[in-house]
Enzyme design. Structure first.
Site, PDB file in Angstrom:
ATOM      1  N   ARG A 113     -19.960   3.479 -26.300  1.00 20.40           N
ATOM      2  CA  ARG A 113     -21.299   3.432 -26.894  1.00 20.40           C
ATOM      3  C   ARG A 113     -22.121   2.464 -26.059  1.00 20.40           C
ATOM      4  NH1 ARG A 113     -17.961   3.428 -31.883  1.00 20.40           N
ATOM      5  NH2 ARG A 113     -18.583   5.193 -33.192  1.00 20.40           N
ATOM      6  N   HIS A 141     -24.887  -5.249 -35.832  1.00 19.67           N
ATOM      7  CA  HIS A 141     -24.277  -6.147 -34.840  1.00 19.67           C
ATOM      8  C   HIS A 141     -23.065  -6.865 -35.381  1.00 19.67           C
ATOM      9  CE1 HIS A 141     -28.206  -6.830 -32.475  1.00 19.67           C
ATOM     10  NE2 HIS A 141     -27.769  -5.604 -32.467  1.00 19.67           N
ATOM     11  N   ARG A 173     -21.633   7.368 -23.239  1.00 20.96           N
ATOM     12  CA  ARG A 173     -22.596   8.117 -24.048  1.00 20.96           C
ATOM     13  C   ARG A 173     -23.982   7.562 -23.789  1.00 20.96           C
ATOM     14  NH1 ARG A 173     -22.021   8.226 -30.446  1.00 20.96           N
ATOM     15  NH2 ARG A 173     -22.877   6.134 -30.217  1.00 20.96           N
ATOM     16  N   CYS A 228     -14.035  11.814 -31.699  1.00 20.92           N
ATOM     17  CA  CYS A 228     -14.268  10.382 -31.464  1.00 20.92           C
ATOM     18  C   CYS A 228     -14.825   9.649 -32.679  1.00 20.92           C
ATOM     19  CB  CYS A 228     -15.188  10.183 -30.265  1.00 20.92           C
ATOM     20  SG  CYS A 228     -16.842  10.811 -30.524  1.00 20.92           S
TER      21      CYS A 228
HETATM   22  C1  PEP Z   1     -19.847   9.899 -34.784  1.00 18.51           C
HETATM   23  O1  PEP Z   1     -20.949  10.170 -35.251  1.00 18.51           O
HETATM   24  O2  PEP Z   1     -18.783  10.326 -35.257  1.00 18.51           O
HETATM   25  C2  PEP Z   1     -19.737   8.999 -33.618  1.00 18.51           C
HETATM   26  C3  PEP Z   1     -18.599   8.801 -33.012  1.00 18.51           C
HETATM   27  O3  PEP Z   1     -20.851   8.363 -33.217  1.00 18.51           O
HETATM   28  P1  PEP Z   1     -21.516   7.091 -33.941  1.00 18.51           P
HETATM   29  O4  PEP Z   1     -20.523   6.584 -34.947  1.00 18.51           O
HETATM   30  O5  PEP Z   1     -21.775   6.105 -32.863  1.00 18.51           O
HETATM   31  O6  PEP Z   1     -22.732   7.688 -34.526  1.00 18.51           O
HETATM   32 MG    MG Z   2     -22.742   9.820 -34.150  1.00 21.06          MG
END
Ligand code: PEP
Ligand code: MG
Length: 754
Positions: free
Chosen positions: A469, A362, A505, A674
């Site tokens: 997210r 967080h 997502r 991403c």
């Molecule tokens: C990743 O895994 O690259 C991604 C964008 O998702 P997170 O960082 O939320 O796992």
């Molecule tokens: Mg990820």
């Protein structure tokens, strides 16, 4: 043996300084191995010599005076070989070097083991005996184990500075600690230690403003605890045996027998504030009990700790002391919670540093939203020594400097000035198109998760949301958010960006993101029940989220749904079925929805080996370079011990990415990247070179990357990535990109660190 190891390690970790730590090691080893001599030599980091730091058995006058060059003596040999040396007749060895001041010639047998921390020999631990004999295998094993266990503590104690006789002549430079980048940026400020009531160990020492007020607050707190305990004893009198009731008497006696109270007051009178004085006294008493051989008495340590916590809690609400927060506050804590962060006035807070957590905690998320750097997972933070100390926080490389040297300060001041200058320059590209000099458009999307990100991303003029997210509202509540709640949240994002696309997502918890109301305890959380695996197992939670997404999209039609952590093709069809079901249910309620495009995160290596099938079945792909890197390289992305091995520019990662880009092109499928790589200038160049046409990144990176896109031709980027894939190591790739960025006058984008 194990017991001794544990106890020595515990005592050493609790020692207030290096010299005490070394004394404990020497004394305990000499006692438990019954040897005539035990000595510890540490390497002087300036001259490289080994200095005798502590001894039992040799002439104490020799301490600090006996120095051996690296290639000198048996100690030097142990360090050189990086393994134990066990000799029956040491004086006969060609490398034996005699120091008259030690009186050493009387000792025949010699066992030396190196103390190694992250591949560096910090010192050598030596035991010697008059009797001519080879040390036994179990003795060697004991010393090796002890040295390995103590290496971290010695490294830390050394780094705290002020070592007698060692590193003489070096400026009193402070400590540099390494953690994980939690939020980007650089800041300089004064440490403010945060701690929770329960965490007695984390309480900092602090000079008290008024001794008498502190003493009075402490006495009042003790009185309240005494009353509470008496009340508790009465309360339970009916339901427990007299034996159990007697436990409360033990507590009360500890309060009445005056040592705890008296010693704390003494400490307060010496200048420490009450919580700091209390911590010191409690820790000392705990230590005494923990050192006892009697297991029953050893257990009493936890009673004392508990009592300490109780008094502390009362002390806290006695005063609810108004904290004086410095102008440039760096919030430091073992575990910093979002609410502790909120307690510091926003205008004073310049950075956050924590011993636990990762970029997904967080605090990191909030720090990113506030635009301040965060460094997480810092080993050996020792927060209680940090209050009021000057610090530098580097959220790019994950470094944290305590009492930085003037050179470090100057270097970072220069970086801050450059950044400010650069930020002004970035403004000029805000309204310009994201097109490379050779005419290739690169769509730039924002990664969001907080509502506050959204305004920023709108302002930064991106092409939509490439990754929203959805975890955050789940993480900050005390239960799963309901459908209406979620509709409102998603609607806000979809509306604000309409008609630009918004990729929502589905819930990606598990791994290191656990919900307080749905704890998941696993040996290997990153290989466990996370993302789509968890939501498919809980259709009641998943359907609520899907319905909320579909409802939020009504009349807007810019929703796209993305699935995290997919590792099996059937997960896509399972989700399609659930989406169809959600739509039917909504239709029954009179809500007509549309089937949104369904995308898959490519972040588990297995998907790359079936990439053609994924292209067939998904409507679009989103490449999660963060997880893909972690799984391809088998490096936990939140483990600071292996943080040096985590690198998205690893040629193997690039080669894997290339497979995905090629497949997407063959199938005419849209592909966006991403992960953090898309927002890193070096990473973005390589991705452009691979032919990626959509990059999604944190809002703070958008203008930076647009700047890069507008400078570097895609044709040049393609040459670079082709060379990078052929290289041996990520460092080589990084060096090449550094040169490239400089060539395009983008040197200002290169950060300290990696
Ligand atoms: C990743 O895994 O690259 C991604 C964008 O998702 P997170 O960082 O939320 O796992
Ligand atoms: Mg990820």
């Amino acid at each position: 043996m194990l017991d001794i190891l544990h106890r020595v390690t515990r005592e050493v970790n609790a020692a207030p300084g290096l010299s005490q730590a070394l004394r404990i090691i020497v004394e305990r080893v000499a006692d438990s191995m019954s040897v005539d001599v035990c000595s510890v030599y540490l390497r002087d980091s300036v001259q490289g010599d080994f200095v005798l730091m502590h001894t039992r058995g040799l002439n104490p006058e020799a301490v600090g005076r006996v120095r051996l060059a690296t290639a000198e003596g048996l100690v030097g040999l142990v360090a050189e070989r990086e393994e134990p040396i066990n000799l029956e007749n040491a004086p006969a060895h060609s490398r034996f070097r005699y120091f008259p001041e030690t009186g050493e010639e009387r000792y025949s047998s010699f066992l030396g083991v190196p103390v190694i921390h992250y591949r560096r020999v910090l010192g050598v631990l030596v035991v010697q005996q008059v009797e001519q004999r080879r040390f036994e295998e179990n003795e060697v094993a004991f010393l090796v184990t002890l040295a390995a266990q103590l290496a971290g503590a010695i490294a830390h104690a050394r780094a705290s500075g002020g070592i007698d006789g060692l590193d003489a002549g070096t400026p009193a430079a402070g400590r540099t600690l390494r953690g994980l980048p939690g939020a980007p940026g650089v800041a300089m400020g004064t440490a403010v230690v945060s701690y929770t009531q329960a965490d007695l160990n984390a309480i900092p020492d602090r000079a008290s403003a008024d001794v008498e007020t502190e003493v009075a607050a402490f006495e009042a707190a003790v009185e309240r605890v005494r009353n509470e305990l008496e009340a508790l004893r009465e309360q339970i009198a009916d339901s427990v045996t007299p034996d159990e009731q007697a436990l409360f008497d033990v507590y009360l006696r500890m309060l009445d027998g005056d040592s705890l109270v008296r010693e704390t007051i003494e400490r307060i009178r010496e200048g420490n504030w009450a919580p700091g004085a209390l911590r010191r006294v409690i820790c000392e008493h705990v230590q005494v009990f923990e050192d006892m051989d009697d297991p029953y008495l050893r257990e009493r340590a936890s009673d004392i700790r508990d009592l300490g916590r109780r008094i502390l809690a009362r002390l806290r609400d006695e005063g609810e002391r108004v904290r004086e927060v410095p102008d440039q506050a760096v919030l430091v804590g073992h575990e910093v919670s979002a609410s502790q962060l909120a307690e510091i006035p926003r205008e004073s807070l310049v950075a956050v540093v924590a011993a636990t957590g990762s970029r997904n905690s967080h605090v990191s998320i909030l720090a990113r939203a506030f635009g301040i750097p965060a460094v997480m997972g810092v080993d050996d933070l020792r927060t209680r020594e940090l209050e009021g100390r000057p610090t530098v926080v580097d959220g790019y490389s994950g470094r944290f400097y305590v009492d930085p040297s003037p050179t470090v300060e100057q270097e970072y001041q220069r970086l801050l000035d450059d950044e400010a200058e650069f930020a002004k320059g970035l403004e000029t590209v805000r309204d310009k198109p994201s097109v490379s000099p050779d005419g290739r458009p690169i769509a730039l999307y924002a990664n969001t998760g907080l509502i506050s990100d959204i305004n920023l991303s709108l302002a930064a003029g991106c092409d939509g949301i490439g990754l929203h997210r959805t975890e955050f509202p789940f993480l900050i509540r005390d239960r799963f958010p309901g459908e209406e709640d979620q509709v409102a949240l998603y609607r806000q994002v979809l509306e604000q960006f309409n008609p630009r696309p918004v990729v929502l997502r589905t819930l990606d918890v598990g791994g290191d993101k656990s919900l307080p109301y749905f704890p998941i305890v696993e040996e290997n959380p990153f290989l466990g029940w996370r993302g789509i695996r968890l939501t498919l197992d809980h259709p009641e939670i998943f359907l609520t989220q899907l319905r909320a997404m579909l409802r939020a999209d009504v009349g807007l039609n810019n929703l796209q749904i993305l699935l995290p952590m997919v590792s099996r093709l059937e997960e896509i069809s399972d989700v399609r079925r659930l989406v169809a079901r959600a739509r039917e249910e909504l239709a029954e309620d009179g809500i007509e929805t549309r089937t949104p495009p369904l995308g898959v995160m490519i972040e588990v290596p297995a998907t790359i080996y079936q990439i053609d099938r994924y292209c067939d079945q998904a409507d679009f792909l989103s490449l999660g370079s963060n997880d893909l890197t972690q799984y391809l390289l088998a490096v936990d992305r939140n483990n600071s011990r292996v943080a040096g091995l985590y690198d998205e520019l690893h040629p193997a990662v690039l080669a894997a990415l290339r497979e995905v880009v090629w497949a997407a092109r063959r199938h005419g499928k849209r592909l966006t990247v991403c992960g953090g790589m898309a927002g890193d200038p070096a990473g973005a160049i390589l991705l452009m070179g691979l032919g990626v046409e959509g990059l999604s990144m944190s809002v703070s990176s958008l203008l930076r990357i647009k700047w890069v896109v507008r400078r570097v031709p895609v044709s040049r980027a393609a040459e670079l990535v082709n060379r990078a894939i052929e290289m041996d190591s990520p460092d080589e790739v990084r060096r090449m990109l550094r040169r490239t960025l400089e060539e395009y006058e983008l040197g200002g984008l290169i950060r300290a660190g990696k």
